[in-house]
Structures are given as structure tokens and as C-alpha cells.
Design a protein around this motif. Structure first.
Motif, PDB file in Angstrom:
ATOM      1  N   LEU A  35      49.946 -59.190  -1.541  1.00 48.15           N
ATOM      2  CA  LEU A  35      50.941 -58.150  -1.275  1.00 48.15           C
ATOM      3  C   LEU A  35      51.874 -58.559  -0.123  1.00 48.15           C
ATOM      4  CD1 LEU A  35      48.861 -54.872  -1.706  1.00 48.15           C
ATOM      5  CD2 LEU A  35      50.503 -55.877  -3.283  1.00 48.15           C
ATOM      6  N   ASN A  37      51.613 -59.128   3.096  1.00 49.54           N
ATOM      7  CA  ASN A  37      51.538 -58.404   4.362  1.00 49.54           C
ATOM      8  C   ASN A  37      50.565 -59.145   5.282  1.00 49.54           C
ATOM      9  OD1 ASN A  37      52.270 -56.226   6.022  1.00 49.54           O
ATOM     10  ND2 ASN A  37      50.390 -55.148   5.510  1.00 49.54           N
ATOM     11  N   THR A  43      45.503 -55.759   2.564  1.00 47.62           N
ATOM     12  CA  THR A  43      46.421 -54.664   2.279  1.00 47.62           C
ATOM     13  C   THR A  43      46.108 -54.127   0.898  1.00 47.62           C
ATOM     14  OG1 THR A  43      48.114 -55.684   3.658  1.00 47.62           O
ATOM     15  CG2 THR A  43      48.869 -54.066   2.056  1.00 47.62           C
ATOM     16  N   ALA A  45      47.262 -51.002  -2.187  1.00 48.52           N
ATOM     17  CA  ALA A  45      48.288 -50.071  -2.658  1.00 48.52           C
ATOM     18  C   ALA A  45      47.611 -49.027  -3.532  1.00 48.52           C
ATOM     19  CB  ALA A  45      49.361 -50.813  -3.447  1.00 48.52           C
ATOM     20  N   ARG A  47      48.713 -46.374  -6.374  1.00 45.15           N
ATOM     21  CA  ARG A  47      49.821 -45.966  -7.225  1.00 45.15           C
ATOM     22  C   ARG A  47      49.272 -45.453  -8.542  1.00 45.15           C
ATOM     23  NH1 ARG A  47      52.506 -51.131 -10.190  1.00 45.15           N
ATOM     24  NH2 ARG A  47      50.574 -51.876 -11.072  1.00 45.15           N
ATOM     25  N   THR A  53      53.840 -43.976  -4.255  1.00 38.90           N
ATOM     26  CA  THR A  53      52.952 -45.118  -4.061  1.00 38.90           C
ATOM     27  C   THR A  53      52.788 -45.320  -2.562  1.00 38.90           C
ATOM     28  OG1 THR A  53      53.654 -46.210  -6.098  1.00 38.90           O
ATOM     29  CG2 THR A  53      52.733 -47.623  -4.376  1.00 38.90           C
ATOM     30  N   TYR A  54      51.584 -45.618  -2.144  1.00 37.69           N
ATOM     31  CA  TYR A  54      51.306 -45.893  -0.733  1.00 37.69           C
ATOM     32  C   TYR A  54      50.770 -47.303  -0.586  1.00 37.69           C
ATOM     33  CZ  TYR A  54      51.917 -41.134   0.882  1.00 37.69           C
ATOM     34  OH  TYR A  54      52.458 -39.927   1.240  1.00 37.69           O
ATOM     35  N   VAL A  55      51.165 -47.974   0.495  1.00 35.60           N
ATOM     36  CA  VAL A  55      50.661 -49.297   0.846  1.00 35.60           C
ATOM     37  C   VAL A  55      50.044 -49.177   2.238  1.00 35.60           C
ATOM     38  CG1 VAL A  55      51.247 -51.717   1.213  1.00 35.60           C
ATOM     39  CG2 VAL A  55      52.490 -50.387  -0.522  1.00 35.60           C
ATOM     40  N   GLY A  57      47.807 -51.236   5.332  1.00 35.83           N
ATOM     41  CA  GLY A  57      47.402 -52.521   5.883  1.00 35.83           C
ATOM     42  C   GLY A  57      46.241 -52.367   6.844  1.00 35.83           C
ATOM     43  N   CYS A  96      49.768 -46.930   7.427  1.00 36.80           N
ATOM     44  CA  CYS A  96      50.638 -46.899   6.251  1.00 36.80           C
ATOM     45  C   CYS A  96      51.779 -47.896   6.472  1.00 36.80           C
ATOM     46  CB  CYS A  96      51.189 -45.493   6.023  1.00 36.80           C
ATOM     47  SG  CYS A  96      52.176 -45.367   4.520  1.00 36.80           S
ATOM     48  N   ARG A  99      55.678 -46.115   1.990  1.00 36.13           N
ATOM     49  CA  ARG A  99      55.529 -45.005   1.047  1.00 36.13           C
ATOM     50  C   ARG A  99      56.730 -45.129   0.123  1.00 36.13           C
ATOM     51  NH1 ARG A  99      55.715 -38.538   2.233  1.00 36.13           N
ATOM     52  NH2 ARG A  99      57.933 -38.829   2.002  1.00 36.13           N
TER      53      ARG A  99
END
Length: 110
Positions: A35, A37, A43, A45, A47, A53-55, A57, A96, A99
Motif C-alpha cells: 500500500l 506507506n 498498513t 485498508a 473498504r 474507505t479507510y486506510v 497505518g 488514519c 479516508r
């Protein structure tokens, strides 16, 4: 992070822990290559469907799988992907990365 001597990346360790855990009904765990990051550790996600969708870390592959599964279950039970702030796992509140709105969200004219 550096790759351990055995070559198993932390994300793979995390995936195995999640896949072997108590996956909430309706939740699917899908591994991805990366991803991008890297500076912020593992990390994830969340969805699905016509939702935000949230990511997240800074995920620890050893101590966070149960928390992630709990959060994924809460996410799944929302209609829009927005878990009420007070119900979110503490880690989700503080880590987060992004978003992302649903693809079908309408844009209001100004």
C-alpha cells in the motif's frame, strides 16, 4: 522496516494472523502486494460496497490482529463505512492515513 532474516515481511505475518483469526461474518481478508506507506509500518485498508474507505497505518503485525478484526466487523455493520468515533478502536482514531469517499458519492454544486 527491515525484512527479517527469514524473508517474511511484517505484512505477510499480519495477513496470516488475520486469516487465522476469528473473522467477523461478512468480512473478507485480502492480501495485497503493497500500500506504499512504508514509513508507517504495516498498513491496512477497510473498504466495501458503496461506503467510505479507510486506510490505517502503524499496524503491529503481532499485537493488532484482534483489534483489526474487531474494527473490520464494526465497519462491515455500517451502511456508509463511518464507524462512530466513540466505537472505533483507539488505534483507528490515531492512525488514519486516509479516508476516501465512495465512488458513487454525489458532488454538490457551490
Amino acid at each position: 522496516r527491515e525484512i527479517p532474516e527469514d524473508g517474511t515481511r511484517p505484512g505477510e505475518v499480519l495477513y496470516r494472523a488475520l486469516a487465522g483469526g476469528a473473522i467477523p461474518e461478512g468480512v473478507r481478508i485480502t492480501p495485497v502486494e503493497c500500500l506504499q506507506n512504508c514509513d508507517f509500518g504495516c498498513t491496512i485498508a477497510l473498504r466495501g460496497g458503496d461506503r467510505w474507505t479507510y486506510v490505517f497505518g502503524q499496524v503491529d503485525e503481532v499485537s493488532h490482529p484482534d483489534m483489526i478484526l474487531e474494527g473490520a466487523g464494526l465497519y462491515h455493520h455500517t451502511s456508509d463505512g463511518l464507524i462512530p468515533w466513540r466505537e472505533r478502536p483507539e488505534h483507528f482514531k490515531r492512525n488514519c492515513v486516509a479516508r476516501i469517499p465512495p465512488l458513487t458519492q454525489t458532488v454538490s454544486e457551490r
